[in-house]
Design a protein around this motif. Sequence first.
Motif, PDB file in Angstrom:
ATOM      1  N   SER A 102      19.310  23.494 -37.960  1.00  0.00           N
ATOM      2  CA  SER A 102      20.536  23.427 -37.729  1.00  0.00           C
ATOM      3  C   SER A 102      20.797  23.845 -36.624  1.00  0.00           C
ATOM      4  O   SER A 102      22.202  23.504 -35.793  1.00  0.00           O
ATOM      5  N   SER A 127      21.423  17.219 -53.427  1.00  0.00           N
ATOM      6  CA  SER A 127      22.164  17.221 -52.310  1.00  0.00           C
ATOM      7  C   SER A 127      23.525  18.073 -52.137  1.00  0.00           C
ATOM      8  O   SER A 127      23.291  19.326 -51.235  1.00  0.00           O
ATOM      9  N   TRP A 128      23.581  18.744 -53.797  1.00  0.00           N
ATOM     10  CA  TRP A 128      24.448  19.614 -53.581  1.00  0.00           C
ATOM     11  C   TRP A 128      23.949  21.595 -53.182  1.00  0.00           C
ATOM     12  O   TRP A 128      24.450  22.138 -52.406  1.00  0.00           O
ATOM     13  N   ASP A 140      22.471  21.732 -49.156  1.00  0.00           N
ATOM     14  CA  ASP A 140      24.023  22.225 -48.740  1.00  0.00           C
ATOM     15  C   ASP A 140      24.425  23.494 -49.141  1.00  0.00           C
ATOM     16  O   ASP A 140      25.330  24.405 -48.187  1.00  0.00           O
ATOM     17  N   SER A 141      24.360  23.404 -50.002  1.00  0.00           N
ATOM     18  CA  SER A 141      24.445  25.489 -50.431  1.00  0.00           C
ATOM     19  C   SER A 141      23.739  25.802 -49.579  1.00  0.00           C
ATOM     20  O   SER A 141      23.275  27.230 -49.403  1.00  0.00           O
ATOM     21  N   SER A 201      22.126  25.437 -46.964  1.00  0.00           N
ATOM     22  CA  SER A 201      22.871  25.700 -45.064  1.00  0.00           C
ATOM     23  C   SER A 201      22.163  23.757 -44.497  1.00  0.00           C
ATOM     24  O   SER A 201      21.516  24.213 -43.366  1.00  0.00           O
ATOM     25  N   LYS A 238      23.934  18.408 -42.474  1.00  0.00           N
ATOM     26  CA  LYS A 238      25.038  18.000 -43.547  1.00  0.00           C
ATOM     27  C   LYS A 238      24.865  16.366 -43.557  1.00  0.00           C
ATOM     28  O   LYS A 238      24.898  15.768 -43.667  1.00  0.00           O
ATOM     29  N   THR A 239      23.885  16.092 -42.043  1.00  0.00           N
ATOM     30  CA  THR A 239      23.268  14.099 -41.917  1.00  0.00           C
ATOM     31  C   THR A 239      22.363  14.370 -43.170  1.00  0.00           C
ATOM     32  O   THR A 239      22.541  13.500 -43.168  1.00  0.00           O
ATOM     33  N   THR A 244      22.104  16.090 -45.869  1.00  0.00           N
ATOM     34  CA  THR A 244      22.620  15.806 -47.336  1.00  0.00           C
ATOM     35  C   THR A 244      23.228  14.727 -47.475  1.00  0.00           C
ATOM     36  O   THR A 244      23.569  14.345 -48.630  1.00  0.00           O
ATOM     37  N   THR A 245      24.409  14.511 -47.045  1.00  0.00           N
ATOM     38  CA  THR A 245      24.844  13.059 -46.506  1.00  0.00           C
ATOM     39  C   THR A 245      24.446  11.745 -46.684  1.00  0.00           C
ATOM     40  O   THR A 245      24.790  10.999 -47.857  1.00  0.00           O
ATOM     41  N   ARG A 273      22.722  12.077 -49.966  1.00  0.00           N
ATOM     42  CA  ARG A 273      23.673  12.215 -51.418  1.00  0.00           C
ATOM     43  C   ARG A 273      23.854  10.902 -51.845  1.00  0.00           C
ATOM     44  O   ARG A 273      24.120   9.688 -52.069  1.00  0.00           O
TER      45      ARG A 273
END
Length: 428
Positions: free
Chosen positions: A171, A335-336, A339-340, A342, A345-346, A348-349, A352
């Motif tokens: 990240s 994806s959730w 995301d949890s 960490s 975001k690119t 997990t988006t 999803r």
Amino acid sequence: MEASGELPQFRLVLLHDSEGKVIALLPATSLLNLVSIWKETGRQLQPVRGDDALRYFSQEALKYPEGQAKLLSLKLLVAPECANFEQMELIEPHSGLSFSIVAEQLREGTVCNFSRTAEEIVAQQPAGDDVAQITRAVERFTALRVKQRLEDTLGLPSLSATMQKIIELRSDPEAGVSDLVPVVRLDPSLSAQVMSWAASPYYAAPGDVSSIDDAVIRVLGFDLVINMALGTAMGEMLKVPEDGPRGATPYWLQAVYNASFAEQLCRAMPETEDSPRPGLVYLASLLHNFGYLVLAHLFPPHFIMLSRYFEANPHFAFDTVEKQVLGVTREQIGSWLLDSWSLPKTVTTAIRHQNEADYQGEHSQYVKILFMANRLLRQQGLSDGPLEEVPEEMYAELGLKEPDVAKMLRRLMRNDDDIKELTALLGD
């Protein structure tokens, strides 16, 4: 008997149990609801394997009216929609068998309501965001009761300190190999994995790989080590289910092909200030099917039934089938969860929304790369799901040309043996 393209199309599905074979007929674009068939017949009829359906419906006799009439002399379950037409075309997806009939030929069939359209399935989904839908599915289909934090409810092992550090590096846009090598050195298991990856024929490293520094800096690079470390960590945490759809492409083979091809698509795109980062594209594609493992872990008995639904409905989008059976999709829950933990975001988006060809939200280029790579690999039998064309405009949106993309895919497929060896190092 020649089929007419103008006739309404109905799908043949071969089912069986200890009592014998049954043919189900329903609109070609509808989902066969197994639960409804079980209730209507009092029998636990199951779809035959895809390769068995291929052999059965490829019989020479079925090319002729006499053989087709004999086929329809089996016990028939007929969806009510068949009564709306005097003549129709019957198709079978696995074999490509197609022939036309008149309604009179179905007079001995048992009419029962077992088909659902995609629109009906979507309409029945409860309102709410992904977390609300995941929570409802967990409470409905498991003995678990959702705690204050949903991730605690799932009972998944926590990420190791090494993986938490690797996620931090993934990240951090400023991180590099000098930050990564000490982390790898401190974890014996990861060190051994990195050395085995670097020695794989797929990366064709010149000379011997003599150290962790050599493996990371000279052969694999920052992005690849981090991405493969994360992918294998997730795979070790959630094992590939043994009772998935029969005849499916192995999980890790799909993952590696998707990741390799998506990264190549990304690198072929014209460079701009906001171009997708190849390393993040690779990671999103490597984990694109991670939610499949979560569904198998979380809903074991229902996952077996879900597998049978996939087999009975090979033309149907996986996410729609999952909504019908579980009320939540692999993309939502995968994806959730990532995301949890960490992940960027690119990533997990992209995971999803990977099935949404018209997605125009944040990180849309990542989404479209995953969509394109997966659909083209499906056409080669290297990824699971119904066959779908890539919209022509998507090539233009990504700055790619269709002939160039086809050439890239052919080149990738020539490395099949090396990819399979790399896949064995990852898990399958």
